[in-house]
Motif scaffolding. Structure first.
Motif, short mmCIF file in Angstrom:
data_model
loop_
_atom_site.label_atom_id
_atom_site.label_comp_id
_atom_site.label_asym_id
_atom_site.label_seq_id
_atom_site.Cartn_x
_atom_site.Cartn_y
_atom_site.Cartn_z
N SER A 292 -88.76 20.49 31.40
CA SER A 292 -87.75 21.40 30.88
C SER A 292 -87.36 21.06 29.45
O SER A 292 -87.08 21.96 28.65
CB SER A 292 -86.51 21.36 31.79
OG SER A 292 -85.93 20.07 31.80
N TYR A 326 -81.16 27.69 33.20
CA TYR A 326 -82.36 26.87 33.45
C TYR A 326 -82.00 25.62 34.25
O TYR A 326 -82.64 25.31 35.28
CB TYR A 326 -82.99 26.51 32.12
CG TYR A 326 -84.40 25.97 32.19
CD1 TYR A 326 -85.09 25.88 33.39
CD2 TYR A 326 -85.05 25.56 31.03
CE1 TYR A 326 -86.39 25.39 33.44
CE2 TYR A 326 -86.36 25.07 31.07
CZ TYR A 326 -87.01 24.98 32.28
OH TYR A 326 -88.28 24.50 32.33
N HIS A 352 -90.23 26.64 35.94
CA HIS A 352 -90.77 26.27 34.63
C HIS A 352 -91.74 27.32 34.10
O HIS A 352 -91.74 27.62 32.90
CB HIS A 352 -91.46 24.90 34.73
CG HIS A 352 -90.56 23.79 35.17
ND1 HIS A 352 -89.48 23.37 34.43
CD2 HIS A 352 -90.55 23.05 36.30
CE1 HIS A 352 -88.86 22.38 35.07
NE2 HIS A 352 -89.49 22.18 36.21
N MET A 355 -89.55 30.22 32.82
CA MET A 355 -88.97 29.99 31.49
C MET A 355 -90.05 29.95 30.42
O MET A 355 -89.80 30.33 29.27
CB MET A 355 -88.18 28.67 31.49
CG MET A 355 -86.99 28.68 32.44
SD MET A 355 -85.86 30.07 32.16
CE MET A 355 -85.31 29.74 30.49
#
Length: 377
Positions: A292, A326, A352, A355
């Motif tokens: 992230s 997130y 993930h 995003m």
């Protein structure tokens, strides 16, 4: 007639393209990230110090364990703090370039939005590797050491665990100690106050000084010198006042607790060797932190766009909302994996990849908008 050798044309060394652009950005990213991480770490250390000092005053934690617990706790928070500082450093640096019209200069020089990926990765990859090291190795080690250190502190006897100037109840809840001065090296204490219950009678003892003594069989005693013992309730017939020169009180030994460590304190190797649902959810969290952080650093490039005609804080608000979404979705997917609602692979890759797709869409949107504006001009 003399022939002079003709000088061959030499190839001129071309400067490395956009080298100044690359290193200037990396230096600014690093300086901003260092500043942001220092501020965040200072806030965490200050809040944790207040909490630990409160536990120490209330008798839940020994004074000599405050600094050690503070170090272990700060090391545990470092991966998250570095992830936030990495995201903010890229976001703030590029937002400042938009506000100061530096982006216009770079765009007119032929540097598109995708050319910013290389300097961002040059700064983000070392920080991401450090986050991975902290998340996978150092943070679990710090938590395991903190649990072990706290168990040892809790397993000390009443006199050793007593804090000077603080009333402390014994682990058997039948005595209350107050020691004004404790010398652990000489095993001597000064100005002792002990209130205890023996055979259904309450007694209070006061002594000027005392020391710890170990009997041949291993029993430990607190020997009080030149003191006074008050037994019973004042005003009743059975109330007594006894003065003594030496009074030995047995110190109950404390057992070393063998509590199971927290899930966050297990090593990464142990989680891999024992792939239960809860262990996999914890492993997903540890792997998800560096992933992230890397995706957020790239996501900050299109999010840093600032429209001069709009508010300058709108991009920061949008970036914070995306970061919170997130981070919360990572926690949600971890809980789903722990409860068996989704598979570990879906929990690890799903959010993930989502995003990453959002990042590609924002890159395409910003690049298309910039190309259209240049074409229109």
């Amino acid at each position: 007639m003399t022939d002079y050798p003709q000088s061959l044309p030499q190839k001129s060394k071309k400067p490395r393209p956009h080298g100044i652009f690359y290193w200037a950005l990396v230096r600014e990213f690093a300086s901003t990230g260092l500043l942001v991480s220092s501020i965040l770490l200072g806030i965490v250390v200050f809040t944790q110090l207040i909490r630990l000092l409160g536990e120490s005053v209330s008798g839940m934690l020994a004074v000599d364990g405050v600094l050690a617990m503070l170090g272990f706790t700060s090391l545990n928070y470092l991966p998250v703090l570095l992830s936030i500082s990495l995201f903010l450093s890229v976001l703030l640096t590029l937002s400042r370039s938009y506000r100061d019209s530096e982006m216009v200069v770079w765009f007119t020089s032929g540097i598109g939005l995708t050319r910013w990926i290389r300097p961002v990765l040059g700064y983000a990859i070392p920080v991401t590797l450090l986050i991975a090291l902290l998340s996978l190795v150092l943070s679990p080690w710090a938590l395991s050491k903190a649990d072990e250190f706290k168990r040892r502190l809790d397993s000390r006897d009443d006199v050793s665990a007593a804090t000077p100037g603080v009333f402390r109840e014994s682990k058997q809840a039948d005595r209350v100690f107050f020691l004004e001065d404790v010398d652990s090296q000489k095993k001597r204490v000064g100005n002792i106050f002990v209130q205890s219950t023996q055979n259904g009678k309450e007694g209070t003892m006061v002594a000027k000084e005392g020391y710890q003594e170990t009997a041949p069989n291993g029993d430990r005693f607190l020997v009080m010198l030149n003191g006074t013992r008050y037994e019973g309730i004042p005003g009743r017939a059975d109330f007594r006042i006894v003065e003594f020169e030496r009074y030995a009180m047995r110190i109950e030994p404390a057992e070393l607790r063998e509590d199971l460590p927290h899930l966050q304190a297990f090593s990464t190797l142990y989680l891999l060797q024992n792939p239960t649902a809860w262990n996999l959810s914890e492993l997903e969290w540890r792997i998800g932190l560096p992933l992230s952080a890397l995706i957020l650093s790239l996501l900050a490039i299109p999010l840093s766009y600032v429209n001069p005609r709009a508010g300058r804080s709108l991009n920061l608000i949008a970036a914070m909302v995306i970061y919170m979404f997130y981070n919360n979705m990572i926690s949600v997917t971890n809980s789903w994996v722990a409860r068996g609602k989704i598979s570990p692979s879906a929990g690890l890759l799903g959010i993930h990849l989502l995003m990453f797709g959002v990042m590609l869409v924002l890159f395409y949107h910003r690049s298309s908008a910039s190309s259209w504006r240049r074409l229109k001009r």
